[in-house]
Design a protein around this motif. Structure first.
Motif, short mmCIF file in Angstrom:
data_model
loop_
_atom_site.label_atom_id
_atom_site.label_comp_id
_atom_site.label_asym_id
_atom_site.label_seq_id
_atom_site.Cartn_x
_atom_site.Cartn_y
_atom_site.Cartn_z
N ILE A 43 0.02 6.49 -33.73
CA ILE A 43 -1.21 5.67 -34.42
C ILE A 43 -2.02 4.67 -33.55
N GLN A 44 -1.86 4.92 -32.16
CA GLN A 44 -2.58 4.15 -31.20
C GLN A 44 -4.08 4.46 -31.37
N GLY A 45 -4.94 3.31 -31.52
CA GLY A 45 -6.03 3.49 -31.81
C GLY A 45 -6.65 3.86 -33.10
N HIS A 46 -5.50 4.01 -33.96
CA HIS A 46 -5.98 4.54 -35.54
C HIS A 46 -6.70 3.13 -36.25
N TRP A 47 -7.26 3.67 -37.10
CA TRP A 47 -8.06 2.37 -37.73
C TRP A 47 -7.41 1.69 -38.60
#
Length: 453
Positions: A43-47
């Protein structure tokens, strides 16, 4: 708006698991396990990253044994029933438990499904089925949360939906009131386009988590989802049809051929503010675009705005300018003295208004015409044309102005590309030109909303 009693709690939100089925992780994880999964590997950088991390740290959601969350995976109705019951453990059971024909007593989510039906978060189908393995659509999740929380719409449902969603016609009739109410209560999260509800699309694990973050948030808490994805929330930005006054301080007039496209850069004349009073485009920002042929005249079409050194796409256009002057008008010389000209107009008018009037500094050379005629600094227009390589179409147009003997075969860029690119721009028999007053004719109007965020 009254907050339901079971939402009047501290910032520690009730435990909920994103259920993963019978053979996967139990919804009753220990706190240690939940904290160990607070950082999912995918989920790194996920909105929705902030929302997912917060829910995980509070023991609200869990992932898969390999450390993934799988934010784009779908959610079944059974999984969602487990989630919503754990999210709102104090919800009033105001209805009689319903026995669904396709949910056996020993089914892993049977208890959660029964409670969800008692609390009003979920109902079955008229056939008596619950359809526990069906992937739940976004519409059903939002209707479930809205109804379970007891929200009702205020004002016009049609106005709320019409002003918020571009795909309003896709919202099922049974869901319109609930979706309007969910919108008014900031439950709806739309990524990446906040105006696209996509009501029939399957809800992903990240989307359900985002809806829960919004539903569980108390009025005092900051949202864990960016406002730009929360439907109905005013954000700093300009709506379509906003006027942007501009000016052009290079010359008093701009003269172009009705057939040509010419680049132009203008300056914003005043601060442009959104309805909340925020300055979105400051005075002095520059807008680049081009003058483009349009219905016998020309129109300035913006492409980009530069604000404090940063460039942003901008979709805006001026009114169509149809003010023309005959190429043989004796007053054209006076106009040209204080004007810049499109390359096509300059070539077509050279023999009429005099080479000395048309200097390279006064010529707007676009990418297409620029390959045909170089506007070298400090050189007379005709000299530049004589010494330049010309596209085939441009050569035909300029030949009557500068004389055929100066255009040799070596100077002609042959081929369909150059002819198609330049063809029609330079007209040796030019009858009229479009004269633009940049102080009054180039005011822009946004074709689409603009937001620097």
């Amino acid at each position: 708006m009254m907050t339901p009693s079971y939402l009047q709690k501290s910032s520690t939100i009730a435990l909920v698991s994103l259920g993963l089925g019978t053979a996967l992780i139990s919804p009753f994880l220990t706190l240690r396990t939940a904290l160990a999964q607070a950082r999912f590997s995918d989920i790194q950088g996920h909105w929705a990253q902030s929302c997912l991390q917060s829910l995980a740290q509070s023991g609200i959601i869990n992932g898969y044994p390999n450390g993934e969350f799988r934010p784009n995976a779908s959610v079944t109705r059974a999984e969602y029933a487990t989630m919503v019951v754990k999210a709102f453990p104090n919800a009033t059971r105001s209805r009689t438990a319903r026995a669904f024909t396709d949910v056996q007593p020993n089914f892993w989510a049977a208890d959660a499904i029964g409670i969800a039906s008692q609390t009003g978060f979920l109902t079955g189908y008229p056939s008596g089925e619950f359809r526990p393995f069906q992937q739940i659509p976004r519409t059903q999740v939002l209707v479930s949360l809205n109804n379970g929380l007891g929200y009702t719409p205020t004002g016009s449902v049609n106005a709320t939906l019409g002003n918020t969603y571009a795909d309003v016609s896709a919202i099922p009739s049974y869901a319109r009131g609930a979706i309007a109410s969910a919108t008014q209560n900031r439950l709806v999260v739309n990524y990446p386009n906040v105006r696209s509800l996509n009501p029939g699309s399957r809800a992903t694990r990240a989307e359900v988590a985002a809806f829960l973050c919004q539903a569980l948030k108390t009025p005092q808490q900051a949202s864990l989802i960016s406002d730009q994805y929360i439907a109905g929330v005013p954000i700093e930005g300009l709506q379509a049809r906003t006027d942007i006054p501009v000016f052009y301080d290079v010359a008093e007039k701009v003269i172009v051929s009705p057939q040509e496209t010419a680049p132009l850069t203008v300056t914003v004349a005043q601060d442009i503010q959104d309805p909340q009073g925020n300055i979105v485009i400051p005075k002095g920002s520059t807008i680049t675009g081009s003058l483009q042929p349009q219905n016998g005249g020309t129109q300035f079409v913006a492409k980009e705005v530069t604000i404090d050194g940063n460039r942003y796409p901008l979709e805006a256009s001026s009114e169509i300018i149809t003010r023309t002057v005959s190429a043989r008008d004796p007053n054209l010389l006076a106009l040209a003295r204080n004007a810049v000209l499109g390359a096509g107009a300059a070539a077509g008018l050279s023999s009429v208004i005099g080479d000395g009037t048309i200097t390279p500094e006064k010529v707007l050379t676009g990418a297409a015409v620029g390959t045909a005629i170089e506007t070298n600094r400090n050189r007379p227009w005709l000299s530049v044309a004589r010494d330049s390589a010309l596209g085939a179409a441009a050569a035909a147009g300029v030949s009557t102005v500068i004389g055929d003997r100066t255009i040799t075969a070596e100077k002609i860029l042959a081929g369909a590309a150059s002819g198609a690119t330049i063809g029609g721009v330079i007209d040796p028999a030019m009858q009229e030109v479009v004269v633009i007053d940049p102080q009054t004719d180039l005011t822009l109007q946004l074709d689409r909303p603009f937001n620097r965020g």
